[in-house]
Design a protein around this motif. Structure first.
Motif, PDB file in Angstrom:
ATOM      1  N   UNK A  37       9.297 -48.782  -8.744  1.00 25.70           N
ATOM      2  CA  UNK A  37       8.438 -48.708  -9.939  1.00 25.70           C
ATOM      3  C   UNK A  37       8.211 -50.087 -10.534  1.00 25.70           C
ATOM      4  N   UNK A  38       9.236 -50.914 -10.555  1.00 24.07           N
ATOM      5  CA  UNK A  38       9.096 -52.282 -11.072  1.00 24.07           C
ATOM      6  C   UNK A  38       8.080 -53.067 -10.240  1.00 24.07           C
ATOM      7  N   UNK A  39       8.149 -52.917  -8.922  1.00 26.32           N
ATOM      8  CA  UNK A  39       7.185 -53.609  -8.056  1.00 26.32           C
ATOM      9  C   UNK A  39       5.756 -53.137  -8.327  1.00 26.32           C
ATOM     10  N   UNK A  40       5.568 -51.819  -8.469  1.00 27.62           N
ATOM     11  CA  UNK A  40       4.233 -51.298  -8.770  1.00 27.62           C
ATOM     12  C   UNK A  40       3.738 -51.795 -10.130  1.00 27.62           C
ATOM     13  N   UNK A  41       4.632 -51.855 -11.118  1.00 26.57           N
ATOM     14  CA  UNK A  41       4.224 -52.304 -12.450  1.00 26.57           C
ATOM     15  C   UNK A  41       3.905 -53.801 -12.457  1.00 26.57           C
ATOM     16  N   UNK A  42       4.653 -54.599 -11.714  1.00 25.62           N
ATOM     17  CA  UNK A  42       4.346 -56.031 -11.598  1.00 25.62           C
ATOM     18  C   UNK A  42       2.980 -56.215 -10.939  1.00 25.62           C
ATOM     19  N   UNK A  43       2.749 -55.443  -9.895  1.00 26.46           N
ATOM     20  CA  UNK A  43       1.462 -55.505  -9.214  1.00 26.46           C
ATOM     21  C   UNK A  43       0.328 -55.077 -10.158  1.00 26.46           C
ATOM     22  N   UNK A  44       0.582 -54.072 -10.982  1.00 31.41           N
ATOM     23  CA  UNK A  44      -0.421 -53.624 -11.957  1.00 31.41           C
ATOM     24  C   UNK A  44      -0.723 -54.743 -12.950  1.00 31.41           C
ATOM     25  N   UNK A  45       0.302 -55.465 -13.387  1.00 30.57           N
ATOM     26  CA  UNK A  45       0.103 -56.585 -14.320  1.00 30.57           C
ATOM     27  C   UNK A  45      -0.759 -57.672 -13.664  1.00 30.57           C
ATOM     28  N   UNK A  46      -0.504 -57.942 -12.393  1.00 30.25           N
ATOM     29  CA  UNK A  46      -1.321 -58.925 -11.663  1.00 30.25           C
ATOM     30  C   UNK A  46      -2.785 -58.496 -11.666  1.00 30.25           C
ATOM     31  N   UNK A  47      -3.028 -57.219 -11.417  1.00 33.47           N
ATOM     32  CA  UNK A  47      -4.414 -56.737 -11.410  1.00 33.47           C
ATOM     33  C   UNK A  47      -5.006 -56.675 -12.819  1.00 33.47           C
ATOM     34  N   UNK A  48      -4.191 -56.455 -13.825  1.00 33.71           N
ATOM     35  CA  UNK A  48      -4.689 -56.486 -15.210  1.00 33.71           C
ATOM     36  C   UNK A  48      -5.149 -57.899 -15.548  1.00 33.71           C
ATOM     37  N   UNK A  49      -4.352 -58.876 -15.158  1.00 30.90           N
ATOM     38  CA  UNK A  49      -4.740 -60.274 -15.389  1.00 30.90           C
ATOM     39  C   UNK A  49      -6.036 -60.591 -14.647  1.00 30.90           C
ATOM     40  N   UNK A  50      -6.130 -60.099 -13.414  1.00 29.29           N
ATOM     41  CA  UNK A  50      -7.350 -60.301 -12.618  1.00 29.29           C
ATOM     42  C   UNK A  50      -8.549 -59.633 -13.300  1.00 29.29           C
ATOM     43  N   UNK A  51      -8.349 -58.447 -13.855  1.00 29.22           N
ATOM     44  CA  UNK A  51      -9.441 -57.741 -14.531  1.00 29.22           C
ATOM     45  C   UNK A  51      -9.854 -58.457 -15.811  1.00 29.22           C
ATOM     46  N   UNK A  52      -8.903 -59.085 -16.497  1.00 30.42           N
ATOM     47  CA  UNK A  52      -9.231 -59.836 -17.711  1.00 30.42           C
ATOM     48  C   UNK A  52     -10.033 -61.103 -17.370  1.00 30.42           C
ATOM     49  N   UNK A  53      -9.711 -61.708 -16.243  1.00 35.23           N
ATOM     50  CA  UNK A  53     -10.425 -62.930 -15.824  1.00 35.23           C
ATOM     51  C   UNK A  53     -11.823 -62.594 -15.289  1.00 35.23           C
ATOM     52  N   UNK A  54     -11.942 -61.469 -14.601  1.00 33.17           N
ATOM     53  CA  UNK A  54     -13.236 -61.070 -14.035  1.00 33.17           C
ATOM     54  C   UNK A  54     -13.489 -59.604 -14.374  1.00 33.17           C
ATOM     55  N   UNK A  55     -13.982 -59.324 -15.590  1.00 41.01           N
ATOM     56  CA  UNK A  55     -14.175 -57.939 -16.031  1.00 41.01           C
ATOM     57  C   UNK A  55     -15.118 -57.101 -15.162  1.00 41.01           C
ATOM     58  N   UNK A  56     -15.951 -57.737 -14.378  1.00 39.35           N
ATOM     59  CA  UNK A  56     -16.874 -56.971 -13.539  1.00 39.35           C
ATOM     60  C   UNK A  56     -16.260 -56.558 -12.201  1.00 39.35           C
ATOM     61  N   UNK A  57     -15.033 -57.003 -11.939  1.00 39.64           N
ATOM     62  CA  UNK A  57     -14.347 -56.682 -10.663  1.00 39.64           C
ATOM     63  C   UNK A  57     -13.819 -55.244 -10.722  1.00 39.64           C
ATOM     64  N   UNK A  58     -14.583 -54.334 -10.149  1.00 30.45           N
ATOM     65  CA  UNK A  58     -14.226 -52.904 -10.162  1.00 30.45           C
ATOM     66  C   UNK A  58     -12.955 -52.629  -9.356  1.00 30.45           C
ATOM     67  N   UNK A  59     -12.735 -53.401  -8.311  1.00 36.84           N
ATOM     68  CA  UNK A  59     -11.554 -53.183  -7.461  1.00 36.84           C
ATOM     69  C   UNK A  59     -10.259 -53.420  -8.244  1.00 36.84           C
TER      70      UNK A  59
END
Length: 184
Positions: A37-59
C-alpha cells in the motif's frame, strides 16, 4: 514406534479461531499489505505531482485512480478472506480434533464421530468407533514454529498453513511439557 507423551482432544470455538486468525494476519499478512500500500500511495503521489505540472495529462489521472484503487483492494482482500474464513469456521465449530505429542513430532487429527445407527445395527455390529481423518505430523525441527498466546498456541511450518491448539483442557504440567518441546 515412538512413545506417546500425551494426547488431548479439543475443539476450537469460532471466537478463539477469530482471535488466532487476527494474530496470524498481524504477523504474516499485514506487514506485506503495509509495504504494498505504501508503494502504491508513493506512486500515486508521483502521479499527483505529474498531474499538477501538466493538468491536461489524462494518463496521470488514470494512474492516480489506479494506484489508489489498488491500494484499497490491497486492504480489502485480507478483510474479505477473514470474513469468508470465519463464516466457514462457524459451520465447523462442532469439529473435534486430537493433538498427540511424541518425542520428535506433533500429530494433529480431525475426529469424525460415527453416524447414528439403529439399536438393531448396534446389536449386530457393535458400537462404531470414531473415525480419525486428516492426520498431520509436524516434526520438531528448525522449520516448525510455535507461537504462544494467552489462550492458545499457533503451530506452523509454512506461512500459508497453521494449526490452533487451545490451552483450555490442558493441565499446567502438559502445557509445560509442550513449552519445553517448543524450546528444543
Amino acid at each position: 514406534m515412538e512413545e506417546k507423551i500425551f494426547e488431548k482432544e479439543y475443539s476450537i470455538p469460532s471466537g478463539l479461531f477469530e482471535k488466532a486468525f487476527v494474530q496470524w494476519q498481524k504477523k504474516f499478512v499485514y506487514p506485506k499489505t503495509y509495504i504494498i500500500s505504501t508503494l502504491f500511495l508513493i506512486l500515486a503521489v508521483v502521479y499527483i505531482i505529474s498531474a499538477l505540472k501538466a493538468p491536461s495529462d489524462k494518463m496521470a489521472y488514470v494512474m492516480i485512480a489506479l494506484c489508489l484503487g489498488l491500494s484499497a483492494v490491497n486492504w480489502y482482500n485480507p478483510k474479505k478472506i477473514k470474513r469468508s474464513l470465519l463464516e466457514a469456521v462457524k459451520s465447523m465449530s462442532d469439529e473435534l480434533y486430537r493433538m498427540t505429542l511424541y518425542d520428535t513430532f506433533i500429530e494433529i487429527s480431525t475426529i469424525i464421530p460415527p453416524e447414528d445407527t439403529s439399536d438393531s445395527e448396534k446389536e449386530i455390529f457393535g458400537e462404531e468407533p470414531p473415525e480419525t481423518i486428516e492426520s498431520t505430523r509436524l516434526y520438531f525441527n528448525d522449520g516448525l514454529k510455535i507461537m504462544e498466546y494467552d489462550e492458545y498456541f499457533i503451530i506452523y511450518q509454512v506461512k500459508e498453513s497453521f494449526y490452533i491448539i487451545p490451552k483450555s483442557g490442558f493441565s499446567d504440567g502438559e502445557l509445560e511439557i509442550f513449552r519445553k518441546k517448543n524450546a528444543l
